[in-house]
Enzyme design. Structure first.
Site, short mmCIF file in Angstrom:
data_model
loop_
_atom_site.label_atom_id
_atom_site.label_comp_id
_atom_site.label_asym_id
_atom_site.label_seq_id
_atom_site.Cartn_x
_atom_site.Cartn_y
_atom_site.Cartn_z
N ASP A 49 -43.61 -14.60 -35.92
CA ASP A 49 -44.58 -15.00 -36.92
C ASP A 49 -43.98 -13.90 -38.03
O ASP A 49 -45.07 -12.77 -38.40
CB ASP A 49 -45.91 -14.92 -36.29
CG ASP A 49 -47.24 -15.00 -37.56
OD1 ASP A 49 -46.67 -15.40 -39.10
OD2 ASP A 49 -48.45 -14.24 -37.71
N ARG A 98 -57.92 -11.71 -31.72
CA ARG A 98 -58.83 -10.82 -31.51
C ARG A 98 -59.79 -11.62 -30.25
O ARG A 98 -60.08 -10.30 -29.51
CB ARG A 98 -59.03 -10.40 -32.24
CG ARG A 98 -58.40 -9.50 -32.64
CD ARG A 98 -58.76 -8.87 -34.65
NE ARG A 98 -58.76 -10.61 -34.83
CZ ARG A 98 -58.87 -9.96 -36.44
NH1 ARG A 98 -59.63 -9.52 -37.34
NH2 ARG A 98 -58.58 -11.17 -37.53
N LYS A 137 -43.61 -14.95 -41.57
CA LYS A 137 -43.75 -15.84 -42.61
C LYS A 137 -42.94 -14.77 -44.31
O LYS A 137 -43.47 -14.10 -45.24
CB LYS A 137 -45.19 -14.74 -43.31
CG LYS A 137 -46.35 -15.38 -42.02
CD LYS A 137 -48.26 -15.19 -42.48
CE LYS A 137 -49.26 -15.05 -42.30
NZ LYS A 137 -49.26 -14.27 -40.45
N THR A 190 -55.48 -17.88 -43.73
CA THR A 190 -56.61 -18.58 -43.48
C THR A 190 -57.99 -17.27 -43.76
O THR A 190 -59.36 -17.70 -43.39
CB THR A 190 -57.48 -18.71 -41.82
OG1 THR A 190 -56.34 -17.77 -40.47
CG2 THR A 190 -56.61 -20.22 -41.78
N ASP A 214 -50.90 -8.81 -31.65
CA ASP A 214 -51.17 -7.71 -32.54
C ASP A 214 -51.45 -6.85 -31.91
O ASP A 214 -52.48 -5.75 -32.18
CB ASP A 214 -52.22 -8.32 -33.51
CG ASP A 214 -51.72 -9.95 -34.06
OD1 ASP A 214 -50.26 -9.90 -34.17
OD2 ASP A 214 -52.14 -11.11 -34.33
N ASP A 233 -39.50 -15.11 -50.17
CA ASP A 233 -38.24 -14.36 -51.25
C ASP A 233 -37.00 -15.24 -51.39
O ASP A 233 -37.57 -16.33 -51.68
CB ASP A 233 -37.57 -13.22 -49.88
CG ASP A 233 -36.79 -12.42 -50.52
OD1 ASP A 233 -36.59 -11.89 -51.42
OD2 ASP A 233 -36.55 -10.52 -49.99
N LYS A 288 -47.48 -14.74 -29.78
CA LYS A 288 -47.00 -14.30 -31.27
C LYS A 288 -46.70 -13.40 -30.95
O LYS A 288 -47.06 -12.39 -30.93
CB LYS A 288 -48.38 -15.09 -32.02
CG LYS A 288 -47.74 -15.32 -32.90
CD LYS A 288 -48.56 -15.64 -34.36
CE LYS A 288 -49.97 -15.40 -35.17
NZ LYS A 288 -49.25 -14.13 -35.90
O1 C5P Z 1 -56.97 -11.86 -34.06
P1 C5P Z 1 -56.93 -13.67 -34.95
O2 C5P Z 1 -57.51 -14.44 -34.08
O3 C5P Z 1 -57.61 -13.42 -36.10
O4 C5P Z 1 -55.87 -13.91 -34.97
C1 C5P Z 1 -54.72 -14.44 -36.06
C2 C5P Z 1 -53.54 -14.74 -36.32
O5 C5P Z 1 -52.86 -15.33 -36.58
C3 C5P Z 1 -53.24 -13.36 -36.98
O6 C5P Z 1 -51.87 -12.19 -35.75
C4 C5P Z 1 -52.27 -13.51 -38.12
O7 C5P Z 1 -51.61 -13.11 -38.22
C5 C5P Z 1 -51.89 -15.11 -38.03
N1 C5P Z 1 -52.37 -15.74 -38.75
C6 C5P Z 1 -53.62 -15.84 -39.77
N2 C5P Z 1 -53.58 -17.43 -40.68
C7 C5P Z 1 -52.56 -17.50 -40.77
C8 C5P Z 1 -50.97 -17.15 -40.84
C9 C5P Z 1 -51.25 -16.70 -39.75
O8 C5P Z 1 -54.82 -15.70 -38.42
N3 C5P Z 1 -52.46 -18.85 -41.99
#
Ligand code: C5P
Length: 232
Positions: free
Chosen positions: A59, A211, A61, A119, A10, A64, A32
Site C-alpha cells: 500500500d 489498529r 499509494k 476514508t 503499520d 506522480d 498489508k
Molecule cells: O488502523 P486502521 O484500521 O485505521 O488502518 C487502516 C489502514 O488502511 C491504514 O494502513 C491506512 O493507511 C489504510 N487506508 C485507509 N484509507 C484509505 C486507504 C488506505 O485507511 N483510503
C-alpha cells in the site's frame, strides 16, 4: 472472488512486525505493508514476509507524473506482491501508465487498485481543503469509473460506498475497504467507518483492518473475530 481480511501491519520496524506475525500460528493472514514499514525497512521486508507464506498488499499509494509511476510500478511488479495501489486523483493518464509498468513480459501482474478518497476524509474537508465541490459519493463513483476504464481491478473505498461502486463498475470490480471498527472500538482518525459484519453486508471483497487487530490485547482473537464476522 474470495472474501478476505487484510491486516494493516503499520509497524515501524522488522522486529515489531515479525513479533506480531509470529503470534499467528495456524493462519497466515493477508498482510498489508504500508509506507511506515516500507520506508523503515525497504523492499527486503516485502520479500521476507512473502517468504513466510503471506499474501501481500503493498500500500504505497503512488501519485506522480505518468512516466515516474510507470517505472515505479515496473519495480514493484518485480517484488511479486499480490496487490498494490495508486491514487485515482493522479488521472487516467497516470493509471494507464501504471498498468503498463506493472504488467510483466509474460502478461501477468499484481492486482492494481485505486484509492478514491481516503476514508479519513470527510465531505467538509474535501470541499474546504481540496476545493472539490461535488458530493463525496459522486467523487468516489467518478474515480472508480475512471479506474475501471483504465482496466484496474478495483478501488479502495469506504465500506459505505462498496455497493454503489459495484452498481457503477460491475460486480467483478473489487472493493477493498479500510475504515473498519468493531462496534465496541475507538474510531481513531477514521471517519467513514463500519463493522466487519456490516462491510460484508455492504458487499466489500476485502476489508483492511489495522489498529483494531494490531493494538488489541489479543491480536489473534481480534483477527479471528474479523474472519468470523466478515468471511465465515
Ligand atoms: O488502523 P486502521 O484500521 O485505521 O488502518 C487502516 C489502514 O488502511 C491504514 O494502513 C491506512 O493507511 C489504510 N487506508 C485507509 N484509507 C484509505 C486507504 C488506505 O485507511 N483510503
Amino acid at each position: 472472488m474470495g472474501k478476505d481480511v487484510i491486516v494493516a501491519c503499520d509497524f515501524s520496524s522488522k522486529a515489531d512486525v515479525m513479533a506480531f506475525l509470529d503470534r499467528f500460528s495456524s493462519r497466515k493472514p493477508f498482510v498489508k505493508i504500508g509506507m511506515e514499514l516500507f520506508y523503515a525497512e525497504g523492499a527486503e521486508i516485502v520479500r521476507e514476509i512473502k517468504a513466510r507464506g503471506h499474501k501481500i498488499f503493498l500500500d504505497l499509494k503512488l501519485c506522480d507524473i505518468p512516466n515516474t509511476v510507470k517505472k515505479s510500478m515496473h519495480v514493484l511488479s518485480g517484488l511479486d506482491v499480490d496487490m498494490c495501489n495508486l491514487h485515482a486523483f493522479g488521472t487516467k493518464a497516470m493509471m494507464d501508465a501504471a498498468m503498463e509498468g506493472l504488467t510483466r513480459e509474460d502478461g501477468t501482474r499484481p492486482m492494481l487498485i485505486a484509492v478514491t478518497q481516503l476514508t479519513s476524509t470527510s465531505e467538509e474537508r474535501m470541499k474546504s481543503d481540496l476545493l472539490i465541490n461535488e458530493p463525496l459519493e459522486k467523487v468516489v463513483m467518478h474515480y472508480a469509473k475512471c479506474a475501471a476504464q483504465c482496466g484496474l481491478d478495483g478501488v479502495v473505498c469506504s465500506p459505505l460506498e462498496a455497493r454503489n461502486v459495484k452498481v457503477v463498475c460491475g460486480e467483478g470490480f473489487m472493493t477493498v475497504t479500510p475504515g473498519v471498527r468493531f462496534a465496541d472500538d475507538d474510531v481513531g482518525d477514521q471517519v467513514r467507518i463500519t463493522t466487519p459484519a456490516k462491510a460484508k453486508e455492504l458487499g466489500s471483497d476485502y476489508i483492511v483492518v489495522g489498529r483494531p487487530i494490531t493494538q488489541a490485547a489479543d491480536p489473534v482473537a481480534a483477527y479471528e473475530r474479523c474472519i468470523r464476522e466478515f468471511v465465515d
